[in-house]
Design a protein around this motif. Sequence first.
Motif, mmCIF file in Angstrom:
data_model
loop_
_atom_site.group_PDB
_atom_site.id
_atom_site.type_symbol
_atom_site.label_atom_id
_atom_site.label_comp_id
_atom_site.label_asym_id
_atom_site.label_seq_id
_atom_site.Cartn_x
_atom_site.Cartn_y
_atom_site.Cartn_z
ATOM 1 N N SER A 83 -22.339 46.322 97.885
ATOM 2 C CA SER A 83 -23.811 47.182 97.906
ATOM 3 C C SER A 83 -22.673 48.010 99.397
ATOM 4 O O SER A 83 -22.818 47.662 99.778
ATOM 5 C CB SER A 83 -24.888 46.900 98.729
ATOM 6 O OG SER A 83 -25.657 48.119 98.785
ATOM 7 N N ARG A 84 -22.114 49.142 99.035
ATOM 8 C CA ARG A 84 -21.869 50.573 99.646
ATOM 9 C C ARG A 84 -22.884 51.291 100.462
ATOM 10 O O ARG A 84 -23.861 51.809 99.807
ATOM 11 C CB ARG A 84 -20.581 50.426 98.710
ATOM 12 C CG ARG A 84 -19.528 49.866 98.232
ATOM 13 C CD ARG A 84 -18.835 49.422 99.557
ATOM 14 N NE ARG A 84 -17.814 48.455 98.973
ATOM 15 C CZ ARG A 84 -16.962 47.577 99.657
ATOM 16 N NH1 ARG A 84 -16.704 48.261 101.702
ATOM 17 N NH2 ARG A 84 -15.573 47.184 99.517
ATOM 18 N N ILE A 85 -22.459 51.725 101.963
ATOM 19 C CA ILE A 85 -23.338 53.298 101.424
ATOM 20 C C ILE A 85 -22.226 54.173 101.825
ATOM 21 O O ILE A 85 -21.392 54.036 102.981
ATOM 22 C CB ILE A 85 -24.282 52.867 103.000
ATOM 23 C CG1 ILE A 85 -25.081 51.491 102.454
ATOM 24 C CG2 ILE A 85 -24.945 53.783 103.992
ATOM 25 C CD1 ILE A 85 -25.475 50.846 103.883
ATOM 26 N N PRO A 86 -22.287 54.634 101.020
ATOM 27 C CA PRO A 86 -21.413 56.078 101.360
ATOM 28 C C PRO A 86 -21.691 57.055 102.231
ATOM 29 O O PRO A 86 -22.677 56.736 102.474
ATOM 30 C CB PRO A 86 -21.381 56.579 99.524
ATOM 31 C CG PRO A 86 -21.883 55.755 98.866
ATOM 32 C CD PRO A 86 -23.223 54.892 99.871
ATOM 33 N N ASP A 87 -20.494 58.015 103.074
ATOM 34 C CA ASP A 87 -21.495 59.145 104.106
ATOM 35 C C ASP A 87 -21.880 60.046 103.486
ATOM 36 O O ASP A 87 -22.393 60.295 103.719
ATOM 37 C CB ASP A 87 -20.189 59.509 104.393
ATOM 38 C CG ASP A 87 -18.619 58.385 105.233
ATOM 39 O OD1 ASP A 87 -19.891 57.355 105.962
ATOM 40 O OD2 ASP A 87 -18.402 58.799 105.640
ATOM 41 N N ILE A 88 -21.893 60.544 101.945
ATOM 42 C CA ILE A 88 -22.655 61.063 101.725
ATOM 43 C C ILE A 88 -23.028 60.795 99.974
ATOM 44 O O ILE A 88 -21.945 60.012 99.327
ATOM 45 C CB ILE A 88 -21.918 62.904 101.560
ATOM 46 C CG1 ILE A 88 -21.529 63.156 103.598
ATOM 47 C CG2 ILE A 88 -23.097 63.774 100.570
ATOM 48 C CD1 ILE A 88 -21.152 64.748 103.314
ATOM 49 N N THR A 89 -23.789 61.408 99.897
ATOM 50 C CA THR A 89 -24.858 59.964 98.589
ATOM 51 C C THR A 89 -25.374 61.416 97.500
ATOM 52 O O THR A 89 -26.484 62.548 98.760
ATOM 53 C CB THR A 89 -25.204 59.460 98.540
ATOM 54 O OG1 THR A 89 -24.071 58.080 98.822
ATOM 55 C CG2 THR A 89 -26.122 58.519 96.525
ATOM 56 N N VAL A 90 -25.130 62.002 96.933
ATOM 57 C CA VAL A 90 -25.971 63.108 96.009
ATOM 58 C C VAL A 90 -27.003 62.718 94.430
ATOM 59 O O VAL A 90 -26.412 61.653 94.377
ATOM 60 C CB VAL A 90 -24.801 64.022 95.547
ATOM 61 C CG1 VAL A 90 -26.013 65.328 94.885
ATOM 62 C CG2 VAL A 90 -24.204 64.680 96.367
ATOM 63 N N LEU A 91 -28.282 62.453 94.484
ATOM 64 C CA LEU A 91 -28.682 62.486 93.810
ATOM 65 C C LEU A 91 -29.818 63.400 93.226
ATOM 66 O O LEU A 91 -29.941 64.196 94.007
ATOM 67 C CB LEU A 91 -29.851 60.806 94.354
ATOM 68 C CG LEU A 91 -28.932 59.942 94.761
ATOM 69 C CD1 LEU A 91 -30.512 59.097 94.847
ATOM 70 C CD2 LEU A 91 -28.346 59.325 93.366
ATOM 71 N N PRO A 92 -29.876 63.123 91.929
ATOM 72 C CA PRO A 92 -31.047 64.165 91.197
ATOM 73 C C PRO A 92 -32.634 64.061 92.593
ATOM 74 O O PRO A 92 -32.360 62.944 92.015
ATOM 75 C CB PRO A 92 -31.305 63.702 89.777
ATOM 76 C CG PRO A 92 -29.632 62.972 89.648
ATOM 77 C CD PRO A 92 -29.335 62.690 90.664
ATOM 78 N N ILE A 93 -32.995 64.551 92.075
ATOM 79 C CA ILE A 93 -34.427 64.705 92.475
ATOM 80 C C ILE A 93 -35.257 63.952 92.569
ATOM 81 O O ILE A 93 -36.002 62.784 92.676
ATOM 82 C CB ILE A 93 -35.738 66.009 93.199
ATOM 83 C CG1 ILE A 93 -36.014 65.776 94.528
ATOM 84 C CG2 ILE A 93 -35.206 66.885 92.049
ATOM 85 C CD1 ILE A 93 -35.348 65.725 95.872
ATOM 86 N N ALA A 94 -36.071 63.636 91.072
ATOM 87 C CA ALA A 94 -36.432 62.845 90.135
ATOM 88 C C ALA A 94 -35.805 61.544 90.216
ATOM 89 O O ALA A 94 -36.807 60.622 90.604
ATOM 90 C CB ALA A 94 -35.995 63.182 88.682
ATOM 91 N N GLN A 95 -34.391 61.546 90.569
ATOM 92 C CA GLN A 95 -34.192 59.795 91.027
ATOM 93 C C GLN A 95 -34.351 59.397 92.135
ATOM 94 O O GLN A 95 -34.756 58.127 92.429
ATOM 95 C CB GLN A 95 -32.207 59.436 90.810
ATOM 96 C CG GLN A 95 -31.628 58.020 90.856
ATOM 97 C CD GLN A 95 -30.547 58.152 90.816
ATOM 98 O OE1 GLN A 95 -29.626 59.161 90.393
ATOM 99 N NE2 GLN A 95 -30.370 57.307 90.603
ATOM 100 N N ALA A 96 -33.943 60.202 93.151
ATOM 101 C CA ALA A 96 -34.083 59.816 94.981
ATOM 102 C C ALA A 96 -35.652 59.576 94.737
ATOM 103 O O ALA A 96 -35.717 58.228 95.507
ATOM 104 C CB ALA A 96 -33.498 61.375 95.221
ATOM 105 N N LYS A 97 -36.360 59.898 94.383
ATOM 106 C CA LYS A 97 -38.288 59.591 93.935
ATOM 107 C C LYS A 97 -38.552 58.520 94.216
ATOM 108 O O LYS A 97 -39.407 58.319 95.069
ATOM 109 C CB LYS A 97 -38.458 61.098 94.002
ATOM 110 C CG LYS A 97 -38.777 62.467 94.211
ATOM 111 C CD LYS A 97 -40.226 63.728 93.477
ATOM 112 C CE LYS A 97 -39.610 64.783 94.402
ATOM 113 N NZ LYS A 97 -40.995 65.807 93.544
ATOM 114 N N GLN A 98 -37.271 58.219 93.040
ATOM 115 C CA GLN A 98 -37.912 56.886 93.259
ATOM 116 C C GLN A 98 -37.310 55.859 93.427
ATOM 117 O O GLN A 98 -37.919 54.971 94.105
ATOM 118 C CB GLN A 98 -36.786 56.604 91.275
ATOM 119 C CG GLN A 98 -37.733 56.950 90.464
ATOM 120 C CD GLN A 98 -36.384 56.935 89.025
ATOM 121 O OE1 GLN A 98 -35.218 56.110 89.553
ATOM 122 N NE2 GLN A 98 -36.389 57.572 87.732
ATOM 123 N N LEU A 99 -37.399 56.194 95.143
ATOM 124 C CA LEU A 99 -36.472 55.487 95.692
ATOM 125 C C LEU A 99 -37.587 55.128 97.364
ATOM 126 O O LEU A 99 -37.877 54.237 98.295
ATOM 127 C CB LEU A 99 -35.509 55.818 96.685
ATOM 128 C CG LEU A 99 -34.160 55.560 95.175
ATOM 129 C CD1 LEU A 99 -32.985 56.309 96.745
ATOM 130 C CD2 LEU A 99 -33.801 53.848 95.390
#
Length: 196
Positions: A83-99
């Motif tokens: 499992s990597r943790i990128p310095d910057i990750t872009v996500l669609p807001i709908a997908q981000a809300k699932q987290l």
Amino acid sequence: MTVTTQKLTFEEYLAYEDGTDNRYELVNGELVVMSVGKGIHAFIINFLAAQITAVLADLEESHAVFSGSIGVRSPRGGRLNTSRIPDITVLPIAQAKQLLDREAVIGFDELPPPLVVEVVSDSTKKEDYKAKWTEYSVRDIPEYWIVDPLKNIVTVCILEDGMYTSHEFRADQKLQSAKLPSFNLTAARVLAGGLS
């Protein structure tokens, strides 16, 4: 620096707590401490995250930009305990809300982020150019940026037929991105972290 001698499962990684402020990536079941990096590393991440956020505001679909806080599971050599943790990750807001109510890790059964960025440091250059390049392409991440202040170059990797095609930008060359077509900064400005 690897800190475990015993291999961890992904589930054990999610539950791991050692009482320190260290952040870890999981690589082949082993915890790897994420280094802090030099000051320019932080300036680049903060500046670039703000610039990407501004460009994304013009797109029809809403997106969120995360700095070093979203994990991306990736296969490595056929093994799934990475499992990597990128310095910057872009996500669609709908997908981000699932987290919101679970661990902030994009699983194998979820859409990959449309864009991730790694800022190279002395301790990460091998991983950023080789291991992550392969892992992110296997995960079908459409665009991967490697911002390298050590070599003064920004590499934009575009996924084509399952493999990255790289485009290198230096000095006053403007970055060209398939995901952010209106991005209008030069490599030099990005590499300076907005300080020039």
